[in-house]
Design an enzyme around this catalytic site. Sequence first.
Site, PDB file in Angstrom:
ATOM      1  N   GLU A 275       2.562   5.759  23.526  1.00  0.00           N
ATOM      2  CA  GLU A 275       2.844   6.681  22.118  1.00  0.00           C
ATOM      3  C   GLU A 275       1.880   6.234  21.107  1.00  0.00           C
ATOM      4  O   GLU A 275       2.203   5.560  20.084  1.00  0.00           O
ATOM      5  CB  GLU A 275       4.423   5.752  21.690  1.00  0.00           C
ATOM      6  CG  GLU A 275       5.564   6.106  22.511  1.00  0.00           C
ATOM      7  CD  GLU A 275       6.357   5.377  22.199  1.00  0.00           C
ATOM      8  OE1 GLU A 275       6.463   4.399  21.385  1.00  0.00           O
ATOM      9  OE2 GLU A 275       7.834   5.611  22.965  1.00  0.00           O
ATOM     10  N   PRO A 276       0.650   6.143  21.193  1.00  0.00           N
ATOM     11  CA  PRO A 276      -0.474   6.100  20.095  1.00  0.00           C
ATOM     12  C   PRO A 276      -0.222   6.875  18.961  1.00  0.00           C
ATOM     13  O   PRO A 276       0.078   8.094  19.086  1.00  0.00           O
ATOM     14  CB  PRO A 276      -1.841   6.175  20.859  1.00  0.00           C
ATOM     15  CG  PRO A 276      -1.372   7.241  21.759  1.00  0.00           C
ATOM     16  CD  PRO A 276      -0.053   7.126  22.651  1.00  0.00           C
ATOM     17  N   GLY A 277      -0.548   6.186  17.823  1.00  0.00           N
ATOM     18  CA  GLY A 277      -0.310   7.221  16.582  1.00  0.00           C
ATOM     19  C   GLY A 277      -1.928   6.953  16.371  1.00  0.00           C
ATOM     20  O   GLY A 277      -2.684   7.821  16.053  1.00  0.00           O
ATOM     21  N   ARG A 278      -2.127   5.658  15.550  1.00  0.00           N
ATOM     22  CA  ARG A 278      -3.383   5.235  14.757  1.00  0.00           C
ATOM     23  C   ARG A 278      -4.519   5.546  15.389  1.00  0.00           C
ATOM     24  O   ARG A 278      -5.394   6.222  14.889  1.00  0.00           O
ATOM     25  CB  ARG A 278      -3.065   3.740  14.078  1.00  0.00           C
ATOM     26  CG  ARG A 278      -4.133   3.431  13.186  1.00  0.00           C
ATOM     27  CD  ARG A 278      -4.217   1.951  13.011  1.00  0.00           C
ATOM     28  NE  ARG A 278      -2.890   1.294  13.063  1.00  0.00           N
ATOM     29  CZ  ARG A 278      -2.319   0.926  11.786  1.00  0.00           C
ATOM     30  NH1 ARG A 278      -3.017   1.162  10.606  1.00  0.00           N
ATOM     31  NH2 ARG A 278      -1.123   0.190  11.919  1.00  0.00           N
ATOM     32  N   TYR A 318       0.117  -3.191   2.580  1.00  0.00           N
ATOM     33  CA  TYR A 318      -0.314  -4.403   3.508  1.00  0.00           C
ATOM     34  C   TYR A 318      -1.594  -5.080   3.155  1.00  0.00           C
ATOM     35  O   TYR A 318      -2.049  -5.765   3.906  1.00  0.00           O
ATOM     36  CB  TYR A 318      -0.578  -3.634   4.941  1.00  0.00           C
ATOM     37  CG  TYR A 318       0.516  -2.396   5.306  1.00  0.00           C
ATOM     38  CD1 TYR A 318       1.528  -3.072   5.448  1.00  0.00           C
ATOM     39  CD2 TYR A 318       0.239  -1.366   5.172  1.00  0.00           C
ATOM     40  CE1 TYR A 318       2.738  -2.097   5.811  1.00  0.00           C
ATOM     41  CE2 TYR A 318       1.079  -0.287   5.608  1.00  0.00           C
ATOM     42  CZ  TYR A 318       2.160  -0.855   5.971  1.00  0.00           C
ATOM     43  OH  TYR A 318       3.450   0.133   6.357  1.00  0.00           O
ATOM     44  N   CYS A 346       0.749   3.271 -13.055  1.00  0.00           N
ATOM     45  CA  CYS A 346       0.833   2.344 -14.139  1.00  0.00           C
ATOM     46  C   CYS A 346       1.547   1.020 -13.414  1.00  0.00           C
ATOM     47  O   CYS A 346       2.636   0.655 -13.773  1.00  0.00           O
ATOM     48  CB  CYS A 346       1.858   2.879 -15.342  1.00  0.00           C
ATOM     49  SG  CYS A 346       1.211   4.106 -16.081  1.00  0.00           S
ATOM     50  N   TYR A 375      -0.965   7.052   8.772  1.00  0.00           N
ATOM     51  CA  TYR A 375      -0.072   6.313   7.880  1.00  0.00           C
ATOM     52  C   TYR A 375      -0.650   6.495   6.334  1.00  0.00           C
ATOM     53  O   TYR A 375      -0.594   5.671   5.465  1.00  0.00           O
ATOM     54  CB  TYR A 375      -0.093   4.807   8.058  1.00  0.00           C
ATOM     55  CG  TYR A 375       0.475   4.785   9.574  1.00  0.00           C
ATOM     56  CD1 TYR A 375       1.682   5.143   9.932  1.00  0.00           C
ATOM     57  CD2 TYR A 375      -0.409   4.229  10.469  1.00  0.00           C
ATOM     58  CE1 TYR A 375       1.986   5.078  11.144  1.00  0.00           C
ATOM     59  CE2 TYR A 375       0.097   3.889  11.856  1.00  0.00           C
ATOM     60  CZ  TYR A 375       1.280   4.491  12.252  1.00  0.00           C
ATOM     61  OH  TYR A 375       1.984   4.253  13.238  1.00  0.00           O
TER      62      TYR A 375
END
Length: 421
Positions: A275-278, A318, A346, A375
């Site tokens: 399940e790769p995303g990045r 992060y 702000c 992301y």
Amino acid sequence: MDHFLYRNGVLHAEDVAIPDIAAAVGTPFYAYSAATLTRHYHLFTEALSPLPHMVCFAIKSLSNVAVLKLLGDLGAGMDVVSGGEYRRARAAGVPGERIVFSGVGKTREEMRLALTGGIRQFNVESEPEMRALSEVAVSLGVVAPITVRVNPDVDARTHEKIATGKKENKFGIPIARASEVYAEAARLPGIEVIGIDVHIGSQLTELEPFEQAYLKVADLTRRLRSEGHDIRRLDLGGGLGIPYTRSNEAPPLPTDYGALIKRTVGDLGCEVEIEPGRLISGNAGLLVAGVIYVKNGEGRDFLILDAAMNDLVRPSMYGAHHDIVPVVEAPAASPTHAYDVVGPVCETGDTFAKAREMPLVAEGDLVAFRSAGAYGAVMASEYNTRPLVPEVLVKGDHFAVIRERPSFDEILNRDTIPAWL
Ligand code: LLP
């Protein structure tokens, strides 16, 4: 490798000059490269061949329907974590039998949606969820294929907010209790156990934690088989990290990851899912912003961009690093300057980088955040009533807006003033 290169000193997405997109769309915007997405998907399919496998793109990393269609047309499966993501996958034309449903809090409504629309499997994360799924499936007169996500208690050695495979994390069932949970699953009506699922975290830059987890999954496969379960599919999750800087980082390559999978679970005769995303989407996207002002502060200079933490939250959330480069390349050996790169929101957290050495930039210039495809847009918000940033897909010398910037009327019309006010 990606397809964002300088040509004659101007940053391009494939064959399209970034300033041409900026002129048409305005800034800030996300730009994705179809060739890079395609290449990254193929890296995984090649790395897993000849094992029977499916690469299920983690939609959470980049969920624009056009991107899902591109990957779906290549044969990719999809990993979804909500009814909304399930709908996106289906809207992109991906059939249910290529969609896996992950996540700790699937509602009965989401289960019904997937069971009626078609589903490859549910990755079940707890006993209460398993019982709810059984009830929903029985009420619909269907059988839900499941894996159980096990928590292998492995340290993924990544940022604490994105590590998922330690026993203190909310994910999966403790691997030590797997026999008990699988036994209950086998007894429940409306459920068919087909495999095991594991996912230990995101942005992993070493293979060792994967190896520890997959060896535990291999042991568990043998044990569960000996207990009578027909384990035929292993979902090994996502998480392979990407380089966020051009310089020193060298996370493992998909080929090495594929070899590790073959070495650890390849002899079990299971179909393998990942399940790769990045790794597919991260370096396939840029966030392009304009410089509003260069402000001289006390002992520091601020580069104030028209993009902000609401458009790309990773640095403030992060402490993540994104390379920020001028769209018009500075001539070789030109001077650099240290900037605090910030947005207009702000709060002080709206800081992309501190004392970042960059070529000199001026008001009106364009800059690009690299590695922003994963992301990025998906985590954007309209904080400070800043319109959601638009997305552009580039393929060769074509580009198209795949999500428009909403108008202020659209934004304001979502609010209603009650008649009694
Ligand atoms: N499968 C499951 C069950 C997941 O929870 C995730 C990511 C993936 C697959 C995909 O992982 P990837 O291959 O993309 O590393 N927002 C954070 C990342 C959160 C990851 C959540 N789960 C960030 O910006 O770094």
